[in-house]
Each structure stands twice: as structure tokens, then as C-alpha cells.
Scaffold this active site. Structure first.
Site, PDB file in Angstrom:
ATOM      1  N   ARG A 242      66.381  75.754  11.338  1.00 24.12           N
ATOM      2  CA  ARG A 242      67.570  75.802  10.492  1.00 24.12           C
ATOM      3  C   ARG A 242      67.429  77.033   9.611  1.00 24.12           C
ATOM      4  NH1 ARG A 242      68.766  75.549   4.634  1.00 24.12           N
ATOM      5  NH2 ARG A 242      70.779  74.537   4.408  1.00 24.12           N
ATOM      6  N   LEU A 243      68.407  77.927   9.651  1.00 22.56           N
ATOM      7  CA  LEU A 243      68.354  79.204   8.942  1.00 22.56           C
ATOM      8  C   LEU A 243      69.120  79.081   7.632  1.00 22.56           C
ATOM      9  CD1 LEU A 243      69.139  81.496  12.003  1.00 22.56           C
ATOM     10  CD2 LEU A 243      66.901  80.715  11.210  1.00 22.56           C
ATOM     11  N   ASP A 244      68.412  79.199   6.518  1.00 20.19           N
ATOM     12  CA  ASP A 244      69.003  79.002   5.208  1.00 20.19           C
ATOM     13  C   ASP A 244      69.976  80.132   4.865  1.00 20.19           C
ATOM     14  OD1 ASP A 244      68.969  77.573   2.538  1.00 20.19           O
ATOM     15  OD2 ASP A 244      68.262  79.549   1.901  1.00 20.19           O
ATOM     16  N   HIS A 247      74.715  83.677   5.182  1.00 19.62           N
ATOM     17  CA  HIS A 247      75.712  84.564   4.579  1.00 19.62           C
ATOM     18  C   HIS A 247      75.088  85.527   3.584  1.00 19.62           C
ATOM     19  CE1 HIS A 247      75.613  80.587   2.557  1.00 19.62           C
ATOM     20  NE2 HIS A 247      75.515  81.313   1.463  1.00 19.62           N
ATOM     21  N   GLU A 281      72.932  77.736   8.276  1.00 21.10           N
ATOM     22  CA  GLU A 281      73.696  77.314   7.109  1.00 21.10           C
ATOM     23  C   GLU A 281      74.562  78.512   6.731  1.00 21.10           C
ATOM     24  OE1 GLU A 281      73.340  75.943   2.438  1.00 21.10           O
ATOM     25  OE2 GLU A 281      71.849  77.278   3.322  1.00 21.10           O
ATOM     26  N   ASP A 306      79.991  72.363   6.082  1.00 18.65           N
ATOM     27  CA  ASP A 306      80.229  71.829   4.743  1.00 18.65           C
ATOM     28  C   ASP A 306      81.660  71.339   4.560  1.00 18.65           C
ATOM     29  OD1 ASP A 306      77.699  72.022   3.738  1.00 18.65           O
ATOM     30  OD2 ASP A 306      78.057  73.807   2.531  1.00 18.65           O
ATOM     31  N   PHE A 308      83.501  69.510   6.497  1.00 18.28           N
ATOM     32  CA  PHE A 308      83.570  68.080   6.803  1.00 18.28           C
ATOM     33  C   PHE A 308      82.985  67.279   5.640  1.00 18.28           C
ATOM     34  CE2 PHE A 308      81.322  64.292   8.459  1.00 18.28           C
ATOM     35  CZ  PHE A 308      82.421  63.567   8.898  1.00 18.28           C
ATOM     36  N   HIS A 309      81.858  67.720   5.125  1.00 20.06           N
ATOM     37  CA  HIS A 309      81.249  67.019   3.987  1.00 20.06           C
ATOM     38  C   HIS A 309      82.199  66.972   2.804  1.00 20.06           C
ATOM     39  CE1 HIS A 309      79.280  67.074   0.040  1.00 20.06           C
ATOM     40  NE2 HIS A 309      78.529  66.119   0.546  1.00 20.06           N
ATOM     41  N   HIS A 310      82.788  68.122   2.455  1.00 22.50           N
ATOM     42  CA  HIS A 310      83.644  68.173   1.264  1.00 22.50           C
ATOM     43  C   HIS A 310      84.868  67.273   1.413  1.00 22.50           C
ATOM     44  CE1 HIS A 310      80.921  71.201   0.217  1.00 22.50           C
ATOM     45  NE2 HIS A 310      81.643  72.288   0.372  1.00 22.50           N
ATOM     46  N   VAL A 381      73.153  66.534  -2.747  1.00 22.25           N
ATOM     47  CA  VAL A 381      72.586  65.551  -3.666  1.00 22.25           C
ATOM     48  C   VAL A 381      71.792  66.256  -4.764  1.00 22.25           C
ATOM     49  CG1 VAL A 381      70.997  63.599  -3.905  1.00 22.25           C
ATOM     50  CG2 VAL A 381      72.498  63.742  -1.907  1.00 22.25           C
TER      51      VAL A 381
END
Length: 581
Positions: A242-244, A247, A281, A306, A308-310, A381
């Protein structure tokens, strides 16, 4: 053994190894590289001195036994006797579980976490996604301020513990994903600028100067990052990265760093004969990140979504501050748009950014599994002032609805550790900086950030207080008690349905059909023969499914199939999954 280091600005480089000193020589075939040989076995301590300066750890150190400021240690990866016969496990059909080693168990080690992996097998996930493991100052932290990008944090158990963890996961049939941070290094223990132009002022990031991906010297910096990524996949047999915050990887070169990285990872997958993947990400809503290189994309295999999360978060909680504002205007409409189109911001105006944002996905060409969907993550979180989970605010029924939408949506689902049993523990921001001045700056900055949003300073946990980390550790006695046990059983049932119902892993994003009533607070969608209905309202909702044979596959509360009127009666704050051929 052969030692080497890239130090293009140095006139002299000296190797210090196990009490001996040896001058390195320039490599005539590679500009800026210095090489030399010395007797050294696994565990031997060493470092490099530039122009008779202090002895520094190796930028490519595989182990930092005494932390980021100490000497490096030689690691012989061949000493581990791998037990698992592992053919790999790719991303299509996967379910990820985000795990922070330091708080997954009270012990906070990789070995202790490995002892809890059977829980994940029983739950039904397919991959463990480990938050960053690179060394950072102190014992406890999130891991995003790591340095020594080839090494494993010693308090977690070091490199051998990671090999044992991966081996155990593979024995149990679990893939392993590692979160890596290429966009910045931590403020303490970072000696890379002394060796060469690893950073550039050509671009700036929220953390200061950008990693040098396109300025003079960037060829070696890119090779350093690619080499680190391949080392995790090769030496530790990890299945994906997973690439932080990609952007913040600023690169103006014709071949973007991420394209170079994805080509190298695909080549390694061919070499080792097992699937390997990269998950970004990204804050850009740019489909080019997950478009194949052959189609002029960057070739990453998936990205966090994100949007979908929001949309889900605002529908569940009603929150509307910050980046939630655009979603909160019509949360059910936003949720429907993300379920059918992936992105919410696909060129639309973003009030949070004050401009248009994103670009549409081509639903006919982008497989749904290339987007990760989730109701909670470490960011969503932990970046709240008190690290409060959804379980701190929502009823078990609404938590079941969140789980249902996440685990039956078209995307690759991801869970955040503990959400599967509605963990009552928060997950707060904590640090263990050994530099007193830096520790105080982080403490003040955290309080100042949330004071601007109306929080009293005393209500913002002190990141440096050991109790902040201790509060954030999972309580493994909870799953045996109600309401946690009921929520856990629901997650297990939903994950079983993903295995039993092929429609729930269908990669066709365009096949999802959604209906909703924002006033009544219900939403329903169809994926093939599977129907999903959630009622976020407090009152019973009548949801039109039409006539025809219906079978209830799973229900949070007891429901009857629709009658002749085709209406499904769903109790308040409840959900149901059905099949309707």
C-alpha cells in the site's frame, strides 16, 4: 562481504565494521558509488563515515538494532527456513484487514500479532495489511515517521519477526500487504540528506522538502525507492504494498516514478511466479493511477476510495464538517453515485478544495476490485481529535448496516482492526519521540490543530503520554461479550456470503443498480441475483423489491420475504441480504 553506498558529494567514505575501519573506493562504473569488502556475518554492526565525519547508519540498512540513530546490522535473509509453500494470493476477490502491530495486541510485537492470525482466518478475510514497519524513534508510534526504508522497527521484533509473521500468515492462507511511505521520511533519525540529494526544494509537501524524483540525482533516488519496495516483496515474501499518499510524490519526468515502480513489481511477479500488487492511497480521483501501463496509465493495481467512505460516513452520522460537506448535502445520493461510479468527485466542484476535482472512471474498463471500500481506516479514526470509532456513536444495528454496505459493495473491502466486533477502544494519535523539543512541538501542534475546530486543549489526548497508546490497544475480551459478539457474528456471515455468492465478487462496476429514499433513510442495491437493503432510519421501512421468488440469505433482525405487494419490511436500523433470481 561487499559493502557499498551512494554518496556522490563525499570526497572520502570510510566503512566502520565491528571495530575495524576501511576506506572505500569509488566504483568506476557507477557515479557516486563507493564500494569495499570486509569480514562480516549476520548481525555485524557497521556504518559509514563521510569525509571523516560521524559514523552514520547505512541508507539501505536492513536492520537498526539500536534505533534509527544507531549503527546498522548485517542481515542474512537466507537464514530463515520458510515453512509455507505459498503460491500467492492476488487482489481480485480479496478482503483486506488493516492492522497496526503496536496496538493489535498489548505486547505490540509481530510475534504477538502472529498469534492472533487465526481470528482473521475465522473471520474470513484474505489479506492482512500491516501499517508501516520501518524504524522510527522510540518504541510506539503510527509508523508514518519512519526512516531506514529497508529495515523493520526493532521493538516490533526486527526482520526475523517479520519473516515469521509472513510465514505464519501464509501457512494459514492469508496474504500480507505492507503499507510503505515513499513521500517523506520522519523528522528524526533521517540521515539521507548527508549522503546525497534524496530531497529537493523544487517541490514542497506538508512534511517539508519533497523526495527527489525529478531533480538532478533523482535516478539514484528512484532506484533507492524501487529497490526498497522490491526488497519487501522478495526478501519477506510479502504479497502487495500500500503506497501512502501518492499525490505527494511530485514527479515531472515523462516516465512517472509510479509507472517505473509498477513495471518493476510486475517483472518481479513474473520472476517469482506469484501475484504481486500495488495499492495507492490517492487524493486525486484520477483513473490514470489504476489504468494499465499499456493504456497509458501508471499501472497500479488498485487505490483506496475515500469517496465511498465519506458518503457512507455522512449517511450514517450526519457529520458535515470539512471534506464531508459536499457528501452531506445528499448523502444517499452520494452513496448511490459511488456504488455505481466509483468516484463521487469525478470533475464536480469540491467546496473543500474550492475547485473542480477528479475525473470519471470508465466503468466498462475499470474492474470494481481496483477500488478499495471501507467504513473505517486508521486515518478516518485516528485523525479525529479523540480517535473515536463509529462504535462510539452508532447503534449495533447501524454498525451492521455499515458492514453490510462495505462487504457487499462492488469494491475490494477493507476492515480496520477491531471494527468487526465494534471495538469499544479508541484509536488515538500517539508518538514516542525521544527528542524533547520535537515531542513538545508535536504535542502543541496537535492541540492547536483541533482547537481551531472548537476542541478544548485538555480534551485532546497527549500523543506522548504512554496512556494514549495503551487506550488504543484492542481489548481481546470484548468479542466474547455482547453486543460485540453479535456484531462479530454478522461480519463473519457477510464474509461467508462473499465466498458463497459469486455476484458479490463480480468485477463489473456497471452491473450495480441502486434505489433509495433519503427521507425514509433506506437504500437498496442489486448485484446480479443478490439484493442488499439497509434501513438507516429508526422506523420500519417498506422497500420495494418487486414480485418473484426471494430468499433471505442473512438479516440483522428477522424479516419476512416480500408479500404480493413486493414490499420488503425492514426494521429500523437494520439490514438484509437476499437473492432474487
Amino acid at each position: 562481504m561487499q559493502f557499498e553506498v551512494w554518496a556522490p558529494q563525499a570526497d572520502r567514505v570510510t566503512l566502520h565494521c565491528e571495530g575495524t575501519t576501511r576506506a572505500l573506493t569509488r566504483d568506476p562504473a557507477r557515479g557516486g558509488w563507493w564500494t569495499g569488502e570486509a569480514e562480516a556475518r549476520d548481525g555485524a554492526r557497521y556504518g559509514f563515515a563521510l569525509d571523516d565525519g560521524p559514523v552514520l547508519p547505512d541508507p539501505r540498512s536492513r536492520r537498526q538494532p539500536d534505533g534509527p540513530d544507531g549503527l546498522s546490522a548485517v542481515v542474512d535473509h537466507g537464514r530463515h527456513d520458510w515453512r509455507a509453500q505459498w503460491a500467492g494470493r492476488g487482489l481480485p476477490g480479496a478482503v483486506l484487514y488493516e492492522l497496526h502491530v503496536g496496538t493489535y495486541t498489548p505486547e505490540g510485537t509481530l510475534d504477538a500479532a502472529a498469534g492472533r492470525l487465526q481470528h482473521l482466518v475465522d473471520l474470513g478475510v484474505t489479506h492482512v495489511e500491516l501499517m508501516p514497519l520501518c524504524p522510527f524513534p522510540g518504541r510506539h508510534g503510527w509508523g508514518y515517521e519512519g526512516v531506514s526504508l529497508w529495515a523493520v522497527h526493532e521493538p516490533y521484533g526486527g526482520p526475523e519477526a517479520l519473516q515469521r509473521f509472513v510465514d505464519r500468515a501464509h501457512e494459514l492462507g492469508l496474504g500480507v500487504v505492507l503499507d510503505v511511505v515513499h513521500n517523506h521520511l520522519g523528522p528524526s533519525g533521517n540521515y539521507l540528506p548527508l549522503f546525497g540529494p534524496y530531497f529537493t526544494d523544487t517541490h514542497t509537501t506538508p512534511w517539508g522538502s519533497a523526495v527527489n524524483l525529478d531533480a538532478p540525482g533523482s535516478d539514484e533516488v528512484r532506484a533507492f525507492l524501487v529497490g526498497s519496495a522490491l526488497a519487501w516483496l522478495r526478501d519477506y515474501r510479502i504479497d502487495g504494498l500500500r503506497l501512502d499518499a501518492v499525490h505527494s510524490l511530485y514527479d515531472t519526468r515523462a516516465c512517472h516514478f509510479l509507472e517505473e515502480l509498477s513495471a518493476a513489481v510486475d517483472a518481479l511477479a513474473d520472476e517469482v511466479g506469484r501475484p504481486l500488487f500495488l495499492i495507492a492511497e490517492s487524493d486525486l480521483n484520477d483513473p490514470r493511477f489504476i489504468t494499465p501501463r499499456a493504456e497509458n496509465g501508471l499501472g497500479l493495481h488498485a487505490q483506496w476510495n475515500d469517496d465511498f467512505h465519506h458518503a457512507l460516513h455522512t449517511a450514517l452520522t450526519g457529520e458535515s464538517q470539512g471534506y464531508y460537506a459536499d457528501f452531506a448535502r445528499d448523502p444517499f445520493g452520494a452513496l448511490a453515485k459511488t456504488l455505481t461510479g466509483g468516484y463521487f468527485h469525478d470533475g464536480t466542484y469540491s467546496s473543500f478544495r474550492g475547485r473542480g476535482h477528479g475525473r470519471p472512471l470508465d466503468r466498462a474498463r475499470v474492474a470494481a476490485h481496483r477500488l478499495l471500500g471501507y467504513s473505517q481506516t486508521h486515518d478516518q479514526v485516528g485523525n479525529r481529535a479523540q480517535g473515536d470509532r463509529l462504535s462510539a456513536h452508532l447503534s449495533p444495528g447501524l454498525l451492521a448496516c455499515a458492514a453490510t454496505l462495505t462487504l457487499t459493495a462492488p469494491f475490494t473491502p477493507m476492515l480496520f482492526m477491531g471494527e468487526e466486533w465494534a471495538a469499544g477502544t479508541p484509536w488515538q494519535f500517539f508518538t514516542d519521540h525521544t527528542d524533547a523539543e520535537l515531542a513538545e512541538a508535536v504535542r502543541r501542534g496537535r492541540r492547536r490543530e483541533f482547537a481551531a475546530h472548537g476542541w478544548a486543549e485538555e480534551d485532546v489526548p497527549d500523543p506522548q503520554d504512554p496512556a494514549t497508546r495503551e487506550r488504543s490497544c484492542l481489548d481481546w475480551s470484548e468479542p466474547e461479550r455482547e453486543p460485540h459478539a453479535r456484531v462479530l457474528a454478522w461480519y463473519r456471515r457477510l464474509l461467508a456470503l462473499r465466498r458463497e455468492q459469486p455476484d458479490l465478487t463480480d468485477p463489473d462496476l456497471a452491473d450495480t443498480k441502486v434505489a433509495y429514499d433519503a427521507d425514509a433513510r433506506w437504500l437498496a442495491f442489486r448485484r446480479g441475483d443478490v439484493r442488499v437493503a439497509v434501513n438507516l432510519g429508526k422506523e420500519e421501512a417498506a422497500i420495494p423489491l418487486g414480485t418473484g421468488r426471494v430468499e433471505v440469505l442473512a438479516a440483522w433482525d428477522p424479516v419476512e420475504p416480500p408479500g404480493r405487494d413486493g414490499l420488503l419490511q425492514v426494521p429500523g436500523e437494520s439490514c438484509v441480504v437476499l437473492t432474487q433470481p
